[in-house]
Structures are given as structure tokens and as C-alpha cells.
Design a protein around this motif. Structure first.
Motif, short mmCIF file in Angstrom:
data_model
loop_
_atom_site.label_atom_id
_atom_site.label_comp_id
_atom_site.label_asym_id
_atom_site.label_seq_id
_atom_site.Cartn_x
_atom_site.Cartn_y
_atom_site.Cartn_z
N THR A 89 -27.42 -37.12 121.37
CA THR A 89 -28.55 -37.86 120.60
C THR A 89 -30.00 -36.70 120.17
OG1 THR A 89 -28.61 -39.59 121.10
CG2 THR A 89 -26.45 -39.21 120.19
N ALA A 90 -30.35 -36.96 119.17
CA ALA A 90 -31.99 -36.97 118.39
C ALA A 90 -32.40 -38.56 117.88
CB ALA A 90 -32.04 -36.12 118.06
N GLY A 91 -33.88 -39.21 118.94
CA GLY A 91 -34.15 -40.46 118.78
C GLY A 91 -34.97 -40.25 117.39
N GLY B 32 -33.47 -43.09 107.58
CA GLY B 32 -32.69 -42.86 106.79
C GLY B 32 -33.62 -42.02 105.36
N SER B 33 -34.34 -42.30 105.61
CA SER B 33 -35.59 -41.73 104.97
C SER B 33 -37.01 -41.33 105.41
CB SER B 33 -35.59 -42.17 103.50
OG SER B 33 -36.70 -43.68 104.33
N GLY B 34 -37.58 -39.62 105.65
CA GLY B 34 -38.27 -39.08 106.05
C GLY B 34 -38.62 -38.03 107.05
N TYR B 35 -37.08 -38.19 107.81
CA TYR B 35 -37.16 -37.24 108.82
C TYR B 35 -36.49 -36.08 108.60
CZ TYR B 35 -39.50 -41.05 111.13
OH TYR B 35 -40.84 -42.00 111.41
N GLY B 36 -35.95 -35.77 107.21
CA GLY B 36 -34.66 -34.32 106.92
C GLY B 36 -33.39 -35.09 106.43
N LEU B 37 -32.75 -35.05 106.81
CA LEU B 37 -31.34 -35.24 106.81
C LEU B 37 -31.85 -36.89 106.05
CD1 LEU B 37 -28.65 -35.27 106.31
CD2 LEU B 37 -28.21 -36.16 108.50
N THR B 38 -31.53 -37.29 104.71
CA THR B 38 -31.15 -38.55 104.34
C THR B 38 -30.08 -39.31 103.91
OG1 THR B 38 -31.24 -37.48 101.99
CG2 THR B 38 -33.75 -37.53 103.28
N LEU C 141 -42.89 -39.62 117.27
CA LEU C 141 -41.88 -37.68 117.29
C LEU C 141 -42.69 -36.09 117.55
CD1 LEU C 141 -39.17 -37.05 114.73
CD2 LEU C 141 -41.84 -36.29 113.35
N ASP C 142 -41.74 -35.82 118.41
CA ASP C 142 -42.10 -34.62 119.17
C ASP C 142 -43.34 -33.97 117.85
OD1 ASP C 142 -41.58 -32.55 121.59
OD2 ASP C 142 -41.54 -31.14 119.02
N ALA C 143 -44.22 -33.24 118.79
CA ALA C 143 -45.41 -32.37 117.84
C ALA C 143 -44.20 -31.69 116.88
CB ALA C 143 -46.60 -32.21 118.79
N SER C 144 -43.81 -30.85 117.57
CA SER C 144 -43.32 -29.48 117.26
C SER C 144 -42.20 -29.67 116.59
CB SER C 144 -42.53 -28.51 118.25
OG SER C 144 -41.53 -29.04 118.45
N ALA C 145 -41.33 -31.30 116.07
CA ALA C 145 -40.79 -31.52 114.90
C ALA C 145 -41.13 -32.25 113.98
CB ALA C 145 -39.94 -32.27 115.43
N GLY D 158 -37.21 -37.89 120.99
CA GLY D 158 -38.83 -37.04 120.38
C GLY D 158 -38.15 -36.41 118.84
N GLN D 159 -36.73 -36.28 119.29
CA GLN D 159 -36.97 -35.23 118.16
C GLN D 159 -36.46 -35.09 116.93
OE1 GLN D 159 -37.15 -31.59 117.85
NE2 GLN D 159 -38.31 -31.70 120.03
N MET D 160 -35.45 -34.69 116.29
CA MET D 160 -35.03 -35.24 114.81
C MET D 160 -34.28 -34.61 114.27
SD MET D 160 -37.69 -32.73 111.61
CE MET D 160 -37.68 -31.61 111.37
#
Length: 298
Positions: A234-236, A189-195, A4-8, A265-267
Motif C-alpha cells: 500500500t501507499a500512504g 480522494g482528490s489532489g493525489y492523482g487518482l480521485t 508526501l515523498d519529494a519525488s512524488a 510517502g508515496q501515492m
């Protein structure tokens, strides 16, 4: 393996520390208030453009962004927010950047939010704006992110079937299907903002339990052969990633040129987070260049 990108990651940590409950545990009004409260933190003040004008087209709210030396063409933009929370204000920064980088007028559609309006009302409102924008005879492209990408895909399919010329379609991490059954939903599906739970809730607000339309809500059930040349971003680390990839594959299989762009590396939602994630502007740059080229007839 890409991380995951550091800023993300920093943004995700900051968002998780904010007070509040998951959207699925509250009301649409609470979700809308939380979305609006975070907009300035995520997106910043936005770039200056030559003119910004609020108005209505056939009773649909719009905000029109005209950059300096705008070419005679336009992009109709449908914002994200799960059909429930996005507004003209919370996507103002995105549309300013898109207008400046595309060099054409951007018309942002303030469609009626769910659950007040359910499928396919919002798509119909976007179509009204597209039809009105065609009256000047200039080329038109469509663009949207997340739920907005879902809407402009519906509109592009209907427009293509009706013979309404659309020059290009830009889809930023599109919502595709209510099934939520892809591998990326299982792993992300959990832990990356949108679930998965929040996306299921958004779909429940958007879909009419007694549908009175022949227009499918699942984009993979559409006639995709009538779409214009399309870019799918798309975002990884987005749980929507695999359904976006499946849509790109289906569009290509239908015989339509597709450009795939991946920010590994983005969400989900990163392209709106211009004040927090440097790659956000790269995403807008890319879709603006793609649509500018298609509007020019290339």
C-alpha cells in the motif's frame, strides 16, 4: 506525520500541469490515449532482459519476459490502468524489472479492456494464461498492480477453489471494492492523482450493469481462504490505501499468511513511475523477492 515523498510531489505537480481533462469527463478512448502518451515519461525505456516475445495464449495477447539464467518458474502479471487504459506496452518497464529481480519468466497478460470487456471477462482471460502456464509443470505465482491486482486476486481465489496450485500472490496497491467508502477515500480522494470521481468512472466501465456471474467484484466478498501466501503493498497517500489494508486483514483472518508492505510517502501508481520516483524500484524489488521465495517453496 509522514509527508508526501519529494519525488512524488514533483511528479504530481508535473502531471497536474499537463493539458487534458479528467478521465471521467472523457471517453475510454481518450483515457487510453492519455495513458499511452505519458508512459515513456513515467516509466523510462526499461531494463534489458534476455528475451522478450509477444504472442497469444488461447487468443489472449501476452508478452513473455525471460531474464538471464531464468529459474524454472513463472509469474503471471496483470497490469493496472483501471481495467480501461493499461496495455502490454505501458507496463513493459515494470515487467522487465520484475523479471530481472525475480529471476523467473514473467508473462504479462494483455487482457481485453473495459468497457469492451466487463467483469469477469478479464479475470477469465488471466485464468486462461495461468492454466496454460501450468502445463510445463513449473511453479506459478501471480502479481498485479491496482486493477490488475484486483484481477489476480479473483483468479487466485478461483484457482485455489479448483485445486490449481499457485505459489504466491503479489498485490501492489490493489483495487478492492466499488464502495469507495473508506477513510482514505474521504481524506485522499482528490489532489493525489487518482480521485474518487475517476475511480468511480473506472468501476462504471468495468462492471456489467446486468451481471451474469456468481463471481463477486468486491474482493472482500470472496472466499479468501484458498489464496496462496500473499504480499499486499500500500501507499500512504493513495486513496486505495485503506481498502488494501482491509483486504490484507481479511486474508489474514481467513488463515492465509500475509506480508504487509507500506510506502508511507508515496501515492497511487508510483511503482510504474520508475523514471520519476526512485522508490518505484524498491517496490518491485520487494515483490520480486517475496514471489521468488514462494516459488522456491519457502
Amino acid at each position: 506525520m509522514t509527508s508526501l515523498d519529494a519525488s512524488a510531489a514533483a511528479l504530481l505537480e508535473a502531471l497536474q500541469a499537463l493539458p487534458g481533462t479528467p478521465v471521467e469527463a472523457g471517453t475510454p478512448e481518450e483515457a487510453q490515449a492519455a495513458h499511452a502518451a505519458r508512459a515513456e515519461f513515467l516509466s523510462g525505456p526499461g531494463e534489458p532482459v534476455e528475451t522478450v516475445v509477444d504472442g497469444q495464449i488461447d487468443e489472449v495477447l501476452v508478452r513473455v519476459y525471460r531474464p538471464v539464467d531464468a529459474a524454472p518458474a513463472g509469474i503471471v502479471y496483470a497490469h493496472g490502468g483501471g481495467w480501461v487504459t493499461g496495455t502490454l506496452d505501458t507496463y513493459d518497464t515494470v515487467c522487465r524489472a520484475l523479471a530481472n529481480r525475480s529471476g523467473v519468466t514473467v508473462v504479462s497478460v494483455g487482457y481485453t479492456l473495459a468497457p469492451e470487456a466487463q467483469h469477469p471477462v478479464a479475470a477469465g482471460q488471466v485464468m486462461k494464461v495461468v492454466q496454460a502456464s501450468m502445463t510445463e509443470g513449473n511453479p506459478i505465482a501471480l502479481c498485479g498492480d491496482s486493477a490488475g491486482a484486483h484481477l489476480v486476486t479473483l483468479v487466485a481465489s478461483v484457482a485455489g477453489t479448483a485445486g490449481i496450485p499457485i505459489s504466491g500472490l503479489g498485490l501492489i496497491y490493489p483495487v478492492v471494492s466499488p464502495k469507495l467508502d473508506t477513510p482514505s477515500w474521504e481524506t485522499l480522494g482528490s489532489g493525489y492523482g487518482l480521485t474518487r470521481e475517476s475511480m468511480r468512472w473506472y468501476w462504471e466501465q468495468y462492471l456489467n450493469p446486468e451481471p451474469r456471474t456468481a463471481l463477486p467484484a468486491d474482493l472482500l466478498e470472496l472466499d479468501l481462504s484458498k489464496l496462496p501466501p500473499t504480499q499486499v503493498l500500500t501507499a500512504g497517500f493513495d486513496p486505495l490505501r485503506d481498502e488494501g489494508l482491509a483486504l490484507a486483514d481479511a486474508i489474514e483472518k481467513a488463515g492465509v499468511p500475509v506480508e504487509r508492505v507500506s510506502f508511507d510517502g508515496q501515492m497511487h501508481g508510483f511503482a510504474r513511475s520508475m523514471a520519476q520516483i526512485p522508490e518505484a524500484l524498491d517496490a518491485i524489488d520487494g515483490v520480486a523477492k517475496f514471489l521468488r521465495t514462494k516459488l522456491a517453496g519457502a
